[in-house]
Design a protein around this motif. Sequence first.
Motif, PDB file in Angstrom:
ATOM      1  N   MET A   1       0.858  -1.171   0.000  1.00  0.00           N
ATOM      2  CA  MET A   1       0.000   0.000   0.000  1.00  0.00           C
ATOM      3  C   MET A   1       0.891   1.216   0.000  1.00  0.00           C
ATOM      4  N   PRO A   2       0.682   2.156  -0.795  1.00  0.00           N
ATOM      5  CA  PRO A   2      -0.208   2.206  -1.943  1.00  0.00           C
ATOM      6  C   PRO A   2       0.505   1.824  -3.245  1.00  0.00           C
ATOM      7  N   HIS A   3      -0.316   1.579  -4.238  1.00  0.00           N
ATOM      8  CA  HIS A   3       0.183   1.328  -5.594  1.00  0.00           C
ATOM      9  C   HIS A   3      -0.332   2.450  -6.484  1.00  0.00           C
ATOM     10  N   VAL A   4       0.535   3.034  -7.283  1.00  0.00           N
ATOM     11  CA  VAL A   4       0.181   4.131  -8.175  1.00  0.00           C
ATOM     12  C   VAL A   4       0.444   3.694  -9.613  1.00  0.00           C
ATOM     13  N   ASN A   5      -0.535   3.913 -10.480  1.00  0.00           N
ATOM     14  CA  ASN A   5      -0.387   3.575 -11.891  1.00  0.00           C
ATOM     15  C   ASN A   5      -0.438   4.870 -12.690  1.00  0.00           C
ATOM     16  N   VAL A   6       0.678   5.231 -13.301  1.00  0.00           N
ATOM     17  CA  VAL A   6       0.793   6.464 -14.079  1.00  0.00           C
ATOM     18  C   VAL A   6       0.724   6.099 -15.560  1.00  0.00           C
ATOM     19  N   LYS A   7      -0.130   6.788 -16.293  1.00  0.00           N
ATOM     20  CA  LYS A   7      -0.199   6.606 -17.743  1.00  0.00           C
ATOM     21  C   LYS A   7       0.164   7.929 -18.388  1.00  0.00           C
ATOM     22  N   MET A   8       0.974   7.855 -19.425  1.00  0.00           N
ATOM     23  CA  MET A   8       1.449   9.061 -20.088  1.00  0.00           C
ATOM     24  C   MET A   8       1.708   8.771 -21.553  1.00  0.00           C
ATOM     25  N   TYR A   9       1.835   9.836 -22.328  1.00  0.00           N
ATOM     26  CA  TYR A   9       2.157   9.686 -23.743  1.00  0.00           C
ATOM     27  C   TYR A   9       3.509   9.008 -23.919  1.00  0.00           C
ATOM     28  N   LEU A  10       3.698   8.434 -25.087  1.00  0.00           N
ATOM     29  CA  LEU A  10       4.979   7.836 -25.463  1.00  0.00           C
ATOM     30  C   LEU A  10       6.085   8.882 -25.491  1.00  0.00           C
ATOM     31  N   GLY A  11       7.299   8.442 -25.249  1.00  0.00           N
ATOM     32  CA  GLY A  11       8.436   9.335 -25.426  1.00  0.00           C
ATOM     33  C   GLY A  11       9.166   9.737 -24.170  1.00  0.00           C
ATOM     34  N   THR A  12       8.744   9.270 -23.026  1.00  0.00           N
ATOM     35  CA  THR A  12       9.436   9.598 -21.785  1.00  0.00           C
ATOM     36  C   THR A  12      10.604   8.630 -21.611  1.00  0.00           C
ATOM     37  N   SER A  13      11.769   9.155 -21.317  1.00  0.00           N
ATOM     38  CA  SER A  13      12.956   8.297 -21.185  1.00  0.00           C
ATOM     39  C   SER A  13      12.885   7.481 -19.895  1.00  0.00           C
ATOM     40  N   GLU A  14      13.674   6.427 -19.853  1.00  0.00           N
ATOM     41  CA  GLU A  14      13.739   5.600 -18.642  1.00  0.00           C
ATOM     42  C   GLU A  14      14.241   6.432 -17.460  1.00  0.00           C
ATOM     43  N   GLU A  15      15.180   7.306 -17.712  1.00  0.00           N
ATOM     44  CA  GLU A  15      15.697   8.177 -16.647  1.00  0.00           C
ATOM     45  C   GLU A  15      14.587   9.082 -16.104  1.00  0.00           C
ATOM     46  N   GLN A  16      13.784   9.648 -17.001  1.00  0.00           N
ATOM     47  CA  GLN A  16      12.669  10.494 -16.563  1.00  0.00           C
ATOM     48  C   GLN A  16      11.648   9.684 -15.767  1.00  0.00           C
ATOM     49  N   LYS A  17      11.350   8.470 -16.218  1.00  0.00           N
ATOM     50  CA  LYS A  17      10.406   7.611 -15.501  1.00  0.00           C
ATOM     51  C   LYS A  17      10.912   7.285 -14.102  1.00  0.00           C
ATOM     52  N   GLU A  18      12.203   6.991 -13.991  1.00  0.00           N
ATOM     53  CA  GLU A  18      12.803   6.719 -12.682  1.00  0.00           C
ATOM     54  C   GLU A  18      12.651   7.922 -11.751  1.00  0.00           C
ATOM     55  N   LYS A  19      12.910   9.105 -12.275  1.00  0.00           N
ATOM     56  CA  LYS A  19      12.794  10.316 -11.460  1.00  0.00           C
ATOM     57  C   LYS A  19      11.347  10.571 -11.047  1.00  0.00           C
ATOM     58  N   GLU A  36       9.248   3.321   2.252  1.00  0.00           N
ATOM     59  CA  GLU A  36       9.475   3.179   0.814  1.00  0.00           C
ATOM     60  C   GLU A  36       9.098   1.782   0.328  1.00  0.00           C
ATOM     61  N   ALA A  37       9.368   0.774   1.132  1.00  0.00           N
ATOM     62  CA  ALA A  37       9.083  -0.611   0.735  1.00  0.00           C
ATOM     63  C   ALA A  37       7.589  -0.872   0.537  1.00  0.00           C
ATOM     64  N   ALA A  38       6.738  -0.008   1.052  1.00  0.00           N
ATOM     65  CA  ALA A  38       5.292  -0.194   0.925  1.00  0.00           C
ATOM     66  C   ALA A  38       4.727   0.404  -0.357  1.00  0.00           C
ATOM     67  N   VAL A  39       5.533   1.183  -1.058  1.00  0.00           N
ATOM     68  CA  VAL A  39       5.063   1.915  -2.236  1.00  0.00           C
ATOM     69  C   VAL A  39       5.483   1.198  -3.515  1.00  0.00           C
ATOM     70  N   SER A  40       4.539   1.075  -4.460  1.00  0.00           N
ATOM     71  CA  SER A  40       4.871   0.565  -5.791  1.00  0.00           C
ATOM     72  C   SER A  40       4.313   1.521  -6.839  1.00  0.00           C
ATOM     73  N   ILE A  41       5.061   1.672  -7.924  1.00  0.00           N
ATOM     74  CA  ILE A  41       4.691   2.608  -8.988  1.00  0.00           C
ATOM     75  C   ILE A  41       4.833   1.898 -10.331  1.00  0.00           C
ATOM     76  N   ALA A  42       3.795   1.985 -11.148  1.00  0.00           N
ATOM     77  CA  ALA A  42       3.849   1.480 -12.522  1.00  0.00           C
ATOM     78  C   ALA A  42       3.692   2.666 -13.462  1.00  0.00           C
ATOM     79  N   ILE A  43       4.456   2.670 -14.539  1.00  0.00           N
ATOM     80  CA  ILE A  43       4.330   3.721 -15.544  1.00  0.00           C
ATOM     81  C   ILE A  43       4.102   3.048 -16.889  1.00  0.00           C
ATOM     82  N   SER A  44       2.984   3.390 -17.512  1.00  0.00           N
ATOM     83  CA  SER A  44       2.626   2.849 -18.823  1.00  0.00           C
ATOM     84  C   SER A  44       2.561   3.987 -19.825  1.00  0.00           C
ATOM     85  N   GLU A  45       3.064   3.733 -21.012  1.00  0.00           N
ATOM     86  CA  GLU A  45       2.992   4.733 -22.071  1.00  0.00           C
ATOM     87  C   GLU A  45       1.881   4.370 -23.043  1.00  0.00           C
TER      88      GLU A  45
END
Length: 73
Positions: A1-19, A36-45
């Motif tokens: 807890m919690p899990h965050v799912n971010v959706k964004m347009y194509l073109g974001t670099s891996e470095e930007q996603k990490e930040k 920190e161990a309780a947080v998960s983040i997914a990023i989909s383009e």
Amino acid sequence: MPHVNVKMYLGTSEEQKEKIAQEITAVIMKHTGKPEAAVSIAISEVAEDVWMQQVYDKEIKPNMEKLYKKPGY
């Protein structure tokens, strides 16, 4: 807890996603007191030309009353 799912347009670099993931994690930790161990983040383009059909129509519009930050488009 919690899990965050971010959706964004194509073109974001891996470095930007990490930040982005690091900063979202920090904000969640600050405001929930969770480690920190309780947080998960997914990023989909998603391609811009299908955003409205795949994201807005299916996820945003039907859940507008649940959004704490609504889009301005």
